[in-house]
Design a protein around this motif. Structure first.
Motif, mmCIF file in Angstrom:
data_model
loop_
_atom_site.group_PDB
_atom_site.id
_atom_site.type_symbol
_atom_site.label_atom_id
_atom_site.label_comp_id
_atom_site.label_asym_id
_atom_site.label_seq_id
_atom_site.Cartn_x
_atom_site.Cartn_y
_atom_site.Cartn_z
ATOM 1 N N LYS A 80 0.825 -1.204 0.000
ATOM 2 C CA LYS A 80 0.000 0.000 0.000
ATOM 3 C C LYS A 80 0.864 1.262 0.000
ATOM 4 N N SER A 124 2.379 0.836 -6.782
ATOM 5 C CA SER A 124 1.201 1.501 -6.224
ATOM 6 C C SER A 124 0.141 1.716 -7.298
ATOM 7 N N PHE A 125 0.551 2.144 -8.478
ATOM 8 C CA PHE A 125 -0.385 2.349 -9.582
ATOM 9 C C PHE A 125 -1.037 1.039 -9.997
ATOM 10 N N GLN A 154 -1.537 -1.618 -8.190
ATOM 11 C CA GLN A 154 -2.491 -2.048 -7.171
ATOM 12 C C GLN A 154 -3.784 -1.256 -7.243
ATOM 13 N N GLN A 155 -3.672 0.037 -7.465
ATOM 14 C CA GLN A 155 -4.889 0.858 -7.577
ATOM 15 C C GLN A 155 -5.681 0.484 -8.811
ATOM 16 N N LEU A 156 -4.987 0.199 -9.905
ATOM 17 C CA LEU A 156 -5.654 -0.217 -11.124
ATOM 18 C C LEU A 156 -6.332 -1.577 -10.933
ATOM 19 N N SER A 187 -7.343 -2.903 -8.096
ATOM 20 C CA SER A 187 -8.495 -2.795 -7.195
ATOM 21 C C SER A 187 -9.673 -2.105 -7.892
ATOM 22 N N ALA A 188 -9.397 -1.262 -8.872
ATOM 23 C CA ALA A 188 -10.484 -0.623 -9.617
ATOM 24 C C ALA A 188 -11.140 -1.622 -10.568
#
Length: 86
Positions: A18, A75-76, A78-80, A82-83
């Motif tokens: 995270k 980080s990018f 993981q955010q992608l 999770s989206a």
């Protein structure tokens, strides 16, 4: 079997993932600061030594940029992820 250790390790890795960008930028900044301090303590005024210091400083900046970029990329990703998979 006791999976408590694996669960806690998974929690630690989750927290590290995270904060990957922040950790990458912090490590990169520390690398630069440490190398600059090393340069400050060197007293060699030889031209070759001067060029070598700048060459090494460029390498430190490159490594720092790669570490920071890797952290930001993780980080990018993981955010992608999770989206895409809520």
């Amino acid at each position: 079997m006791n999976y408590g250790t694996l669960k806690s390790l998974n929690g630690i890795l989750g927290n590290l993932q995270k904060d990957a960008a922040v950790i990458g930028l912090t490590i990169a900044g520390l690398m630069i600061v440490v190398y600059v301090i090393i340069i400050m303590f060197e007293n060699d005024t030889n031209v070759v030594a001067h060029q070598k210091r700048w060459e090494n400083l460029r390498k430190v900046f490159l490594c720092a940029a790669l570490i920071a970029a890797a952290g930001a990329l993780i980080s990018f990703g993981q955010q992608l992820g999770s989206a895409l998979h809520p």
